[in-house]
Design a protein around this motif. Structure first.
Motif, short mmCIF file in Angstrom:
data_model
loop_
_atom_site.label_atom_id
_atom_site.label_comp_id
_atom_site.label_asym_id
_atom_site.label_seq_id
_atom_site.Cartn_x
_atom_site.Cartn_y
_atom_site.Cartn_z
N MET A 147 0.82 -1.19 0.00
CA MET A 147 0.00 0.00 0.00
C MET A 147 0.87 1.27 0.00
O MET A 147 0.69 2.13 -0.83
N PHE A 148 1.82 1.37 0.94
CA PHE A 148 2.76 2.48 0.95
C PHE A 148 4.11 1.96 0.50
O PHE A 148 4.58 0.97 1.04
N TYR A 149 4.75 2.62 -0.46
CA TYR A 149 6.10 2.22 -0.87
C TYR A 149 7.12 2.97 -0.04
O TYR A 149 8.09 2.41 0.44
N TYR A 150 6.89 4.27 0.10
CA TYR A 150 7.74 5.07 0.99
C TYR A 150 6.96 6.28 1.48
O TYR A 150 5.92 6.63 0.94
N LEU A 151 7.46 6.93 2.53
CA LEU A 151 6.93 8.18 3.03
C LEU A 151 8.02 9.23 2.88
O LEU A 151 9.16 8.99 3.29
N ASN A 152 7.68 10.35 2.28
CA ASN A 152 8.65 11.41 2.05
C ASN A 152 8.09 12.69 2.67
O ASN A 152 7.09 13.22 2.20
N GLY A 153 8.70 13.13 3.77
CA GLY A 153 8.17 14.31 4.44
C GLY A 153 9.12 14.80 5.53
O GLY A 153 10.29 14.43 5.57
N GLY A 182 2.36 16.24 4.11
CA GLY A 182 1.21 17.08 3.77
C GLY A 182 0.25 17.30 4.92
O GLY A 182 -0.97 17.32 4.72
N GLY A 183 0.77 17.44 6.12
CA GLY A 183 -0.07 17.71 7.28
C GLY A 183 -0.58 16.49 8.00
O GLY A 183 -1.25 16.59 9.03
N VAL A 184 -0.26 15.30 7.50
CA VAL A 184 -0.65 14.05 8.16
C VAL A 184 0.61 13.41 8.75
O VAL A 184 1.60 13.20 8.04
N GLY A 185 0.59 13.10 10.03
CA GLY A 185 1.75 12.49 10.69
C GLY A 185 1.63 10.98 10.68
O GLY A 185 0.70 10.42 11.28
N TYR A 186 2.55 10.31 10.00
CA TYR A 186 2.57 8.85 9.94
C TYR A 186 3.56 8.32 10.97
O TYR A 186 4.75 8.62 10.89
N ALA A 187 3.06 7.53 11.92
CA ALA A 187 3.93 6.94 12.94
C ALA A 187 4.54 5.67 12.37
O ALA A 187 3.83 4.75 11.96
#
Length: 198
Positions: free
Chosen positions: A1-7, A22-27
């Motif tokens: 579902m997620f390949y990577y998170l860039n933020g 984009g304003g959403v915090g992924y733990a």
């Protein structure tokens, strides 16, 4: 579902990194190795693994593809769950893990919190067996290419990289030009991994 998170790295804690995309915090549950590469307030990219079980929905994030590959490889072992895999990768780097598997170094694995001798032996045994089964692969011209488990550094480095899930073609390209005579085995593996994640 997620390949990577860039933020942006919003928060860090023990085995935890929160990436603001984009304003959403992924733990993301993560390793000490990855945490050492993150700085709060700076942009970062984590390669991810989504673990879904019953009502659990967890994201695991890693600073490199090699670390993510190692995590997935450890999860393929019976009795090794995400927490155990994370503990192993917090105590060792991907190149050290590959070296430990190829050389049968149980102590490198038991250094991880909660990993006993039996599970360390199982990891080494199952991954060596997996390597033996996958030793023969094919090059683009259809000729079989073997990754031998030999005593020379070239063969051991190739075997270690194969354990991490890299193809024989990728390994051959990554090892080309590395000084096999003077460099220690761990450094050969490290340099090859750096080439493969570019």
């Amino acid at each position: 579902m997620f390949y990577y998170l860039n933020g942006i790295v919003a928060e860090t804690g023990p085995n935890l990194a929160v990436i603001d995309c984009g304003g959403v915090g992924y733990a993301c549950a993560t390793t000490n190795y990855t945490l050492a590469h993150l700085k709060r307030g700076e942009k970062s990219k984590l390669y991810t693994y989504l673990h879904v079980r019953e009502e659990i929905f967890e994201i695991y994030g890693f600073s490199s593809q090699a670390e993510l590959n190692s995590f997935k490889m450890l999860l393929s072992i019976s009795g090794v769950g995400p927490k155990a895999a994370l503990a192993i990768l917090s105590a060792t780097t991907p190149d050290q893990l590959a070296l430990a598997i190829v050389t049968g170094d149980e102590k490198a694995l038991t250094a991880a919190q909660g990993i006993g001798k039996k599970i360390a032996q199982r990891i080494i045994l199952e991954l060596k067996d997996k390597l033996a089964k996958e030793q023969s692969s094919f090059t683009s011209d259809g000729a079989p290419m073997h990754i031998p488990v030999r005593n020379d550094k070239s063969g051991e480095a190739a075997a270690a990289l194969a354990v991490l899930g890299y193809t024989s073609q990728d390994i051959s390209v990554a090892l080309k030009g590395i000084d096999m005579d003077t460099l220690p085995l761990e450094e050969i593996i490290r340099q090859a991994l750096k080439r493969m994640v570019r």
